[in-house]
Design a protein around this motif. Structure first.
Motif, mmCIF file in Angstrom:
data_model
loop_
_atom_site.group_PDB
_atom_site.id
_atom_site.type_symbol
_atom_site.label_atom_id
_atom_site.label_comp_id
_atom_site.label_asym_id
_atom_site.label_seq_id
_atom_site.Cartn_x
_atom_site.Cartn_y
_atom_site.Cartn_z
ATOM 1 N N SER A 415 4.264 -34.574 -10.861
ATOM 2 C CA SER A 415 2.706 -36.258 -10.619
ATOM 3 C C SER A 415 1.858 -35.860 -11.695
ATOM 4 N N ARG A 416 1.128 -36.800 -11.944
ATOM 5 C CA ARG A 416 0.176 -36.814 -13.421
ATOM 6 C C ARG A 416 -0.702 -36.144 -12.933
ATOM 7 N N ARG A 417 -1.276 -36.339 -11.589
ATOM 8 C CA ARG A 417 -2.099 -36.579 -10.561
ATOM 9 C C ARG A 417 -2.364 -34.909 -10.461
ATOM 10 N N ALA A 418 -1.728 -34.453 -10.016
ATOM 11 C CA ALA A 418 -1.505 -32.486 -9.895
ATOM 12 C C ALA A 418 -1.736 -32.034 -11.060
ATOM 13 N N ARG A 419 -0.590 -32.373 -11.881
ATOM 14 C CA ARG A 419 -1.263 -31.854 -13.459
ATOM 15 C C ARG A 419 -2.745 -32.127 -13.697
ATOM 16 N N ARG A 420 -3.257 -33.003 -13.507
ATOM 17 C CA ARG A 420 -4.389 -33.476 -14.117
ATOM 18 C C ARG A 420 -5.510 -32.454 -13.173
ATOM 19 N N ALA A 421 -5.952 -32.338 -12.339
ATOM 20 C CA ALA A 421 -6.400 -31.752 -11.354
ATOM 21 C C ALA A 421 -6.201 -30.086 -11.683
ATOM 22 N N LEU A 422 -4.806 -29.490 -12.022
ATOM 23 C CA LEU A 422 -4.265 -28.193 -11.830
ATOM 24 C C LEU A 422 -5.427 -27.717 -13.644
ATOM 25 N N ILE A 423 -5.389 -28.933 -14.206
ATOM 26 C CA ILE A 423 -5.664 -28.401 -15.634
ATOM 27 C C ILE A 423 -7.100 -28.427 -15.480
ATOM 28 N N ALA A 424 -7.534 -29.438 -14.678
ATOM 29 C CA ALA A 424 -9.692 -29.255 -14.450
ATOM 30 C C ALA A 424 -9.455 -27.922 -13.816
ATOM 31 N N SER A 425 -9.147 -27.391 -12.675
ATOM 32 C CA SER A 425 -9.717 -26.414 -12.830
ATOM 33 C C SER A 425 -9.352 -25.175 -12.888
ATOM 34 N N SER A 426 -8.544 -25.245 -13.508
ATOM 35 C CA SER A 426 -7.971 -23.927 -14.595
ATOM 36 C C SER A 426 -8.987 -23.599 -15.636
ATOM 37 N N LEU A 427 -9.776 -24.797 -16.235
ATOM 38 C CA LEU A 427 -10.881 -24.668 -17.078
ATOM 39 C C LEU A 427 -12.387 -24.737 -16.250
#
Length: 482
Positions: A415-427
């Motif tokens: 999922s692109r949305r899950a990927r964006r949420a994971l990257i944003a949360s990590s940073l």
């Protein structure tokens, strides 16, 4: 030998006495507590609440302090302590003779560390060294003898909880200090903690645990731990209870009232026994205080393997704690409306922000209706709603990168949305923590250590859940009231 306990057994605890703060006892409103309505309302605490005062009650607060002089001030001070809205002022509390404390030290090996600890405690203290079947028992016994400590050998290795309990049975003083062998004690730490027992409802007081700098200094992991150790609970005093800003204290150093703690720790627990110990006391109505003015130093692990193993070990306590404390172990706590805000933002649609704002506005309106006694209910409700939104976002990020990371990483593959949420949360999580802690470490290595910390802890939680065949420790709690 001690009989084997059942998985859910726990030593009995005493009930706390009625509130009876002594005259002169003074409390200071917490830094997050707001005085509103011309002094007639207090907003804050844990959980956040609005406390309305009578004119006489409001007059008792002078420079954000309440000094106990009569029944009214005693009742108000006690209520504020119980609500997590105030903390004792140390200099107003009477001192306690350190001769009233016995130090109990559970040991498994590490004679050099034990020698260092006993040196820091001092020769005039009463110390019981409980040896948990160390491979180098003779050396441990020699160190204890050199410092005049009593040596108590066990026949079976039962872990730190059982070792502490065996030592507790030998204690004849009113107070006991449980201290691990990899600790160095500041000379004044014990006396500072003992002051808190002027409150007869305090069962345990704990210090701030800082990293010990050795002769070789700290590597990058050590510097990360110095800023973001799991054992360091911050610079602000607090009442400790489940689901509060300081929800537990580590068993590395605890001073306890012997009459309050009964038989001590749950002996069958090899991980999370300190959390269980504190939570059981809180459930009985006892108070537990975290006091950063008292400090001890802990020898943090600095090799990657040992450090990650310790973090995973901490996470592995999740399932045993979920069995004993199912209402308190949730990794996040939402109300229905904050859950709705988080879900709307995670959807990452054009309507996400408008819907999140609409849910927040509806929540603010409902909160304002419940604040009919406030002079400015809308203003207070907006502040409370904003705090709820920020807490929901913060908890959601923590779930993504810490407790749920195996699932979110898998979802990010598809999922692109899950990927964006994971990257944003990590940073964002790393950036906010770096700004908050200001470590002696560059941002890149801090972010790497932060993510490794979460990966190891989360792996421990998942391993614990799989071993226990239960996902209870992974599920957030959605509160419909409060």
């Amino acid at each position: 030998m001690t009989p084997t306990a059942s998985p859910l057994s726990a030593p009995p605890l005493s009930a706390p006495p009625p509130p009876s703060l002594p005259d002169g006892f003074t409390v200071l409103l917490g830094r997050r507590v707001r005085i509103a309505d011309g002094g007639r309302a207090l907003v804050g605490g844990s959980p956040t609440r609005v406390l309305y005062l009578t004119p006489a009650g409001a007059a008792l607060i002078v420079d954000r302090r309440i000094r106990v002089t009569d029944a009214a001030s005693r009742g108000l001070a006690d209520r504020l302590l119980e609500a997590g809205m105030a903390d004792p002022v140390l200099e107003t509390l009477p001192t306690v003779d350190e001769a009233d404390v016995t130090f109990v030290v559970p040991v498994f090996g590490r004679p050099a560390a034990l020698d260092r600890l006993l040196t820091s405690i001092g020769a005039d203290s009463t110390v019981i060294v409980v040896d948990d079947v160390s491979p180098d028992r003779a050396e441990i016994m020699d160190v204890a003898a050199a410092h005049g400590a009593r040596f108590l050998p066990l026949d079976v290795n039962g872990g730190p909880a059982r070792a502490r309990n065996e030592g507790l049975r030998q204690v004849t003083t009113p107070f006991v200090a449980f201290v691990d062998s990899d600790i160095v004690v500041d000379r004044g730490a014990t006396s500072v903690l003992l002051r808190h027992f002027a409150d007869p409802r305090v069962a345990v007081a704990a210090p701030r645990v800082l990293g010990l700098r050795g002769e070789t200094g700290l590597n990058w992991i050590g510097r990360y731990e110095e800023a973001r150790s799991s054992l360091d609970l911050g610079i602000h005093p607090a009442t400790v209870r489940p689901r509060s800003p300081v929800s537990w204290v580590p068993g590395a150093f605890l001073v306890a009232r012997v009459d309050a703690i009964g038989e001590g720790f749950s002996a069958e627990m090899r991980e999370g026994e300190d959390v269980d110990f504190v939570w059981r006391l809180a459930e009985r109505g006892w108070r537990i205080r975290f006091e950063p003015e008292a400090t001890v130093w802990h020898e943090h692990r600095q090799t990657v393997r040992d450090w990650l193993g310790r973090k995973a070990f901490y996470g592995s306590s999740a399932h045993p704690l979920s069995v004993r404390h199912p209402k308190d172990i949730a990794p996040a706590v939402f109300s229905p409306w904050t859950l709705g805000v988080s879900a709307a933002l995670l959807a990452q649609r054009r309507w996400s922000i408008p819907v999140a704002l609409g849910i927040s506005a509806a929540a603010a309106w409902r909160i304002a209706r419940r604040l009919g006694r406030s002079e400015h209910p809308a203003r207070v409700s907006i502040r409370l709603t904003s705090a709820g939104v920020l807490a929901a976002i913060s908890q959601t990020m923590a779930l993504f990168v810490r407790h749920w990371w195996p699932a979110t990483v898998l979802a990010a593959v598809f999922s692109r949305r899950a990927r964006r949420a994971l990257i944003a949360s990590s940073l964002l999580d790393a950036a906010l923590e770096y700004r908050r802690t200001r470590p002696d470490l560059d941002p890149v290595r801090f972010a790497v250590a932060r993510r490794l910390d979460d990966l190891a802890y989360g792996a421990g939680v998942w391993f614990s859940a799989l071993r226990g065949r239960s996902v209870r420790a992974l599920l957030p709690d959605v509160r419909r009231r409060g």
